[in-house]
Design a protein around this motif. Structure first.
Motif, PDB file in Angstrom:
ATOM      1  N   GLU A 119      -2.876   3.522  -3.216  1.00 26.82           N
ATOM      2  CA  GLU A 119      -2.739   2.321  -4.033  1.00 26.82           C
ATOM      3  C   GLU A 119      -2.620   1.092  -3.146  1.00 26.82           C
ATOM      4  OE1 GLU A 119       0.678   2.764  -6.480  1.00 26.82           O
ATOM      5  OE2 GLU A 119      -0.142   4.416  -7.656  1.00 26.82           O
ATOM      6  N   THR A 131      -4.101  10.128  -3.432  1.00 25.25           N
ATOM      7  CA  THR A 131      -4.568   8.833  -3.914  1.00 25.25           C
ATOM      8  C   THR A 131      -3.842   7.719  -3.176  1.00 25.25           C
ATOM      9  OG1 THR A 131      -2.957   8.770  -5.705  1.00 25.25           O
ATOM     10  CG2 THR A 131      -5.112   9.698  -6.205  1.00 25.25           C
ATOM     11  N   GLN A 181       0.831  -1.192   0.000  1.00 26.41           N
ATOM     12  CA  GLN A 181       0.000   0.000   0.000  1.00 26.41           C
ATOM     13  C   GLN A 181       0.872   1.251   0.000  1.00 26.41           C
ATOM     14  OE1 GLN A 181       0.009  -2.367   2.346  1.00 26.41           O
ATOM     15  NE2 GLN A 181      -1.997  -3.305   2.487  1.00 26.41           N
ATOM     16  N   GLN A 216     -13.725   9.123  -5.961  1.00 24.11           N
ATOM     17  CA  GLN A 216     -13.440   7.719  -6.237  1.00 24.11           C
ATOM     18  C   GLN A 216     -12.973   7.049  -4.946  1.00 24.11           C
ATOM     19  OE1 GLN A 216     -11.035   6.975  -9.791  1.00 24.11           O
ATOM     20  NE2 GLN A 216     -11.389   9.090 -10.445  1.00 24.11           N
ATOM     21  N   ASP A 217     -13.003   5.739  -4.954  1.00 26.24           N
ATOM     22  CA  ASP A 217     -12.707   4.984  -3.748  1.00 26.24           C
ATOM     23  C   ASP A 217     -11.340   5.332  -3.158  1.00 26.24           C
ATOM     24  OD1 ASP A 217     -11.695   1.667  -2.971  1.00 26.24           O
ATOM     25  OD2 ASP A 217     -13.027   2.923  -1.774  1.00 26.24           O
ATOM     26  N   ARG A 218     -10.340   5.533  -4.035  1.00 27.83           N
ATOM     27  CA  ARG A 218      -8.988   5.745  -3.545  1.00 27.83           C
ATOM     28  C   ARG A 218      -8.478   7.157  -3.815  1.00 27.83           C
ATOM     29  NH1 ARG A 218      -6.518   0.272  -6.008  1.00 27.83           N
ATOM     30  NH2 ARG A 218      -8.281   0.536  -7.396  1.00 27.83           N
ATOM     31  N   THR A 252      -5.040  -0.914  -1.873  1.00 24.33           N
ATOM     32  CA  THR A 252      -6.088  -1.225  -0.919  1.00 24.33           C
ATOM     33  C   THR A 252      -7.411  -0.751  -1.498  1.00 24.33           C
ATOM     34  OG1 THR A 252      -6.783  -1.020   1.393  1.00 24.33           O
ATOM     35  CG2 THR A 252      -5.902   0.963   0.338  1.00 24.33           C
ATOM     36  N   SER A 253      -8.502  -1.230  -0.916  1.00 28.38           N
ATOM     37  CA  SER A 253      -9.808  -0.748  -1.353  1.00 28.38           C
ATOM     38  C   SER A 253     -10.587  -0.263  -0.140  1.00 28.38           C
ATOM     39  CB  SER A 253     -10.585  -1.864  -2.061  1.00 28.38           C
ATOM     40  OG  SER A 253     -10.740  -2.967  -1.201  1.00 28.38           O
ATOM     41  N   ASN A 254     -11.472   0.703  -0.405  1.00 28.88           N
ATOM     42  CA  ASN A 254     -12.306   1.295   0.630  1.00 28.88           C
ATOM     43  C   ASN A 254     -11.519   1.773   1.841  1.00 28.88           C
ATOM     44  OD1 ASN A 254     -14.819   2.169   1.500  1.00 28.88           O
ATOM     45  ND2 ASN A 254     -15.134   0.353   2.758  1.00 28.88           N
ATOM     46  N   TRP A 261      -3.988   7.734   5.472  1.00 27.98           N
ATOM     47  CA  TRP A 261      -4.815   6.539   5.367  1.00 27.98           C
ATOM     48  C   TRP A 261      -4.655   5.817   6.703  1.00 27.98           C
ATOM     49  CZ3 TRP A 261      -2.149   1.662   3.555  1.00 27.98           C
ATOM     50  CH2 TRP A 261      -3.011   0.567   3.635  1.00 27.98           C
TER      51      TRP A 261
END
Lengths: 110, 110
Positions: B26, B24, B2, B70-72, B28-30, B93
């Protein structure tokens, strides 16, 4: 509202000496983090303390957590110049929000 | 692995001009994403956080806004900058093991 207080805010010490930075917080939490920030830079994670009595060590730095006393300490052993930086503790409110202390600016002199 | 990207690194803007800072993530999601501001020589103040697309929570009333298109992706904006908006802005994050920070944006409003 969670409050996090560090002391001292400024610390000037000689190489080879030992010292401790204290982090007190006002409400219950069992997650505490220590970060280092060099001038003009972002924050770098040092330690993650996730339970009462947790102790982590990396090189000349050791961090501990006492959730009953709502206190964490960052101990510096035999300080060297490279450890000069600002150190922050941060406490998780329980909602994945971190509240940071004011920071301790550490200067280590030869 | 990540990673978190933030840009630009440095920005000088006149009073009254708009602002857009982008972050942004990278790998990972949500993710739970956060904007912090650090005034010179001070601690970190939480400005906004987002737990998902279109979901923004504001911590303090101010001249800034945030969006999560967007998600990220997490964006910090202003329609008209004030002198008091100057500072070091950090995107983060946060997961169970703490916060991971972008490189930061040093904003100077002149």
């Amino acid at each position: 509202e969670l409050k996090v207080e560090q002391n001292p805010l400024f610390l000037s010490m000689q190489e080879g000496k030992n010292y401790t930075i204290y982090c007190n917080y006002s409400t219950t939490s069992d997650r505490l983090y220590w970060y280092r920030q060099d001038p003009g830079k972002s924050l770098e994670s040092l330690f993650v303390l996730l339970s009462n009595g947790a102790v982590k060590q990396e090189g000349r730095l050791m961090a501990s957590l006492d959730t009953k006393a709502r206190l964490s300490t960052l101990h510096i052993t035999a300080a060297v110049h490279d450890l000069s930086a600002t150190y922050f503790c941060a406490v998780d409110t329980g909602a994945q929000k971190l509240v940071f202390g004011q920071g301790t600016r550490l200067t280590i002199n030869p | 692995s990540q990673t978190i990207h933030q840009w630009p690194a440095t920005l000088v803007q006149p009073v009254g001009s708009p602002l857009s800072l982008e972050c942004t993530v990278e790998g990972t999601s949500n993710p739970n994403l956060y904007w912090y501001r650090q005034a010179a020589g001070r601690g970190l103040q939480l400005l906004f956080y987002s737990v998902g697309i279109g979901q923004i929570s504001s911590e303090v009333p101010q001249n800034l806004s945030a969006s999560r298109p967007q998600d990220r992706q997490f964006i910090l904006s202003s329609k008209k900058l004030l002198l008091s908006d100057s500072g070091f802005y950090l995107c983060a994050w946060i997961v169970g093991v703490g916060a991971f920070f972008g490189q930061g944006t040093r904003l100077t409003v002149v």
